[in-house]
Design a protein around this motif. Structure first.
Motif, mmCIF file in Angstrom:
data_model
loop_
_atom_site.group_PDB
_atom_site.id
_atom_site.type_symbol
_atom_site.label_atom_id
_atom_site.label_comp_id
_atom_site.label_asym_id
_atom_site.label_seq_id
_atom_site.Cartn_x
_atom_site.Cartn_y
_atom_site.Cartn_z
ATOM 1 N N ARG A 19 9.362 40.719 -36.093
ATOM 2 C CA ARG A 19 8.591 40.577 -34.864
ATOM 3 C C ARG A 19 9.587 40.593 -33.701
ATOM 4 N NH1 ARG A 19 6.306 37.906 -39.054
ATOM 5 N NH2 ARG A 19 4.013 37.799 -39.133
ATOM 6 N N PRO A 20 9.531 41.597 -32.839
ATOM 7 C CA PRO A 20 10.601 41.785 -31.848
ATOM 8 C C PRO A 20 10.829 40.584 -30.934
ATOM 9 C CG PRO A 20 9.217 43.743 -31.996
ATOM 10 C CD PRO A 20 8.542 42.686 -32.802
ATOM 11 N N VAL A 21 9.757 40.041 -30.379
ATOM 12 C CA VAL A 21 9.933 38.929 -29.438
ATOM 13 C C VAL A 21 10.461 37.691 -30.167
ATOM 14 C CG1 VAL A 21 8.753 37.407 -27.807
ATOM 15 C CG2 VAL A 21 8.165 39.838 -27.897
ATOM 16 N N SER B 113 6.013 30.357 -32.049
ATOM 17 C CA SER B 113 6.909 30.944 -33.058
ATOM 18 C C SER B 113 6.489 32.344 -33.482
ATOM 19 C CB SER B 113 7.013 30.051 -34.292
ATOM 20 O OG SER B 113 7.553 28.801 -33.946
ATOM 21 N N GLY B 114 5.528 32.974 -32.800
ATOM 22 C CA GLY B 114 5.237 34.383 -33.027
ATOM 23 C C GLY B 114 4.375 34.714 -34.217
ATOM 24 N N GLU B 115 3.547 33.751 -34.694
ATOM 25 C CA GLU B 115 2.711 34.070 -35.856
ATOM 26 C C GLU B 115 1.768 35.230 -35.598
ATOM 27 O OE1 GLU B 115 3.212 31.033 -34.772
ATOM 28 O OE2 GLU B 115 3.611 29.621 -36.410
ATOM 29 N N ARG B 116 1.275 35.339 -34.373
ATOM 30 C CA ARG B 116 0.301 36.377 -34.068
ATOM 31 C C ARG B 116 0.962 37.702 -33.704
ATOM 32 N NH1 ARG B 116 -4.814 34.547 -33.463
ATOM 33 N NH2 ARG B 116 -5.129 32.290 -33.415
ATOM 34 N N GLU B 117 2.238 37.706 -33.528
ATOM 35 C CA GLU B 117 2.936 38.943 -33.166
ATOM 36 C C GLU B 117 3.073 39.837 -34.401
ATOM 37 O OE1 GLU B 117 7.185 40.362 -31.166
ATOM 38 O OE2 GLU B 117 6.884 38.302 -31.871
ATOM 39 N N ARG C 97 11.809 31.594 -41.425
ATOM 40 C CA ARG C 97 10.852 31.443 -42.527
ATOM 41 C C ARG C 97 9.612 32.304 -42.303
ATOM 42 N NH1 ARG C 97 8.444 27.090 -42.880
ATOM 43 N NH2 ARG C 97 9.255 25.837 -41.152
ATOM 44 N N LEU C 98 9.224 32.496 -41.038
ATOM 45 C CA LEU C 98 8.095 33.366 -40.731
ATOM 46 C C LEU C 98 8.353 34.795 -41.195
ATOM 47 C CD1 LEU C 98 5.336 33.634 -39.246
ATOM 48 C CD2 LEU C 98 6.636 34.187 -37.178
ATOM 49 N N HIS C 99 9.624 35.199 -41.213
ATOM 50 C CA HIS C 99 10.017 36.541 -41.667
ATOM 51 C C HIS C 99 10.406 36.562 -43.144
ATOM 52 C CE1 HIS C 99 10.306 37.063 -37.288
ATOM 53 N NE2 HIS C 99 10.228 38.365 -37.510
#
Length: 454
Positions: free
Chosen positions: A345-347, A303-307, A427-429
């Protein structure tokens, strides 16, 4: 009934509640102290002063009664006696909120004075033109041969210091000042205690957004330090769990894709030239489904947490995806308003929009459209279709992992993670996903993201 009432009355923040409680306790203690002081100290003091003053007045009245007529007339003239009271002399002190304490002492003094004076000796208080107490003295005895007895007269006397209420004003002001100082001190202490809580809140929000906050300080009060230490331990445990999960996912991806690749190669080499390839085609399809499912699991777990997030234009991302789908024969009608830059996060954001647009194609089929708009605090991107599938209420339930709707039975290869991935990335954003019935029929999925600060 009592609990909802208290919720409506009490302030919302812990700081405001503690300050209100502190002020209430200080006010209550001051009121109780003042009540004890007035009832057990000041009141007996004023009553004693009134008794002594009544003795002086009765002595003066007796003295004037026994003084010869000529000397008495000269003495009463020097004492400025009058047969008529001034208009400002009153039986009771006028009510006043600002002078409530003084009026209380004056009333106690007058009531006690009247108890000690004869009933026919009235007392009046003059507040205008100077503080004076008017006492009605007995009429002097009529001189021999006088036509009529002489009328009683009023005499003005200075008011005792104990009855004026001046001695306690400074003490009351000092007490109020100390109460205000106590409230301010409590406010400062509470602010000092609230600072670690605010740091903890900020760190928890950063942690929920996929970031790794720095360790919280543990040099404060013991209770706060214990909470901060526990939070630091939890953050470290989550960090280790994240590293373990990433390693495990990388291993699973490698260990599963490697035999799948070998299986494809073995099937291609095992099929003789000119043989029926229907079995190979079906096997290839099954292998593609396995890889698709594997990728969905990887997408949900990552889910891109590290991006890292970076500012960008969501409209440009939508237009690029719409062009890619158009090349595959799926046209999306675009209605894109001017949007401010958004940190994303783009990806991960591309994965979110791609999932929504893919779902619109698979489950909606027609009326494909994407529109965007912005308000003062949020940016909106809506993906819509004209399908007659699930309602907005049913789709809300599909945000949970591994939930598949009734319209997904005819579509193989899914795991029920598509909307869960979308919800998790939103939610990450710091945003959310909403489902709305589309005007004219169909469904729209709204992605709501917070506007960039500043």
């Amino acid at each position: 009934m009592t609990r909802p009432l208290l919720r409506g009355v009490l302030p919302r923040t812990l700081l405001a509640r503690n300050i209100a409680l502190l002020i209430a306790l200080v006010v209550l203690s001051q009121v109780c102290s003042l009540g004890v002081l007035l009832h057990y100290v000041q009141r007996p003091r004023v009553e004693r002063a009134a008794a002594v003053f009544a003795t002086y007045v009765t002595t003066l009245d007796s003295l004037l009664q026994s003084t010869p007529a000529g000397a008495r007339d000269a003495l009463t003239a020097r004492l400025d006696t009058r047969t008529r009271l001034p208009d400002s002399a009153q039986a009771e002190p006028p009510p006043s909120v600002l002078r409530a304490y003084r009026n209380y002492q004056r009333k106690v003094f007058l009531d006690s004075l009247r108890k000690h004076l004869p009933a026919d000796m009235e007392a009046r208080w003059q507040t205008e033109g100077g503080q004076r107490l008017w006492i009605r003295l007995h009429a002097p005895a009529a001189a021999s041969g006088a036509a009529a007895p002489r009328a009683p007269y009023w005499i003005a006397l200075p008011i005792p210091e104990d009855a004026q209420g001046n001695g306690l004003d400074a003490a009351i002001l000092l007490s109020l000042g100390l109460a205000a100082l106590a409230a301010l001190t409590g406010y400062a202490i509470q602010l000092h205690l609230n600072r670690p809580l605010q740091e903890l809140t900020h760190a928890a929000r950063r942690l929920s957004a996929g970031e790794t906050p720095p360790p919280l300080p543990t040099d404060g009060p013991v209770e706060i330090a214990a909470v901060s230490s526990a939070f630091n331990q939890m953050t470290e445990a989550l960090k280790q769990a994240e590293a373990t999960r990433a390693l495990m996912l990388a291993g699973i991806s490698h260990d599963i894709r490697t035999p799948l690749t070998k299986l494809r190669l073995s099937m291609a080499m095992a099929m003789p030239d000119g043989s029926d390839s229907s079995f190979a085609v079906a096997a290839e399809s099954y292998l593609d489904q396995i890889e698709t499912i594997l990728q969905q699991f990887m997408d949900y777990a990552g889910s891109g947490e590290r991006e890292p997030a970076e500012p960008g234009d969501l409209n440009a991302l939508v237009e690029r995806l719409a062009g890619d789908f158009a090349g595959l024969g799926h046209e999306f009608e675009l209605s894109l308003a001017r949007l401010p830059l958004v940190d994303y996060r783009p990806v991960s954001m591309m994965r979110l929009l791609m999932n929504l647009m893919q779902n619109a194609i698979v489950y909606g089929g027609s009326g494909l459209a994407v529109r965007s708009w912005a308000t003062h605090d949020a940016v909106y991107v809506a993906v819509g279709d004209r399908g007659k599938g699930l309602s907005a209420e049913e789709l809300e339930q599909l945000k949970a992992p591994f939930q598949r709707g009734r319209n997904a039975r005819a579509h193989s290869g899914g795991t029920g993670l598509g909307l869960a991935i979308v919800e998790r990335i939103a939610r990450l954003h710091g945003g959310r996903v909403e489902f709305h019935a589309r005007e004219g029929g169909g469904l729209e999925v709204w992605v709501v993201l917070p506007a960039r600060a500043g």
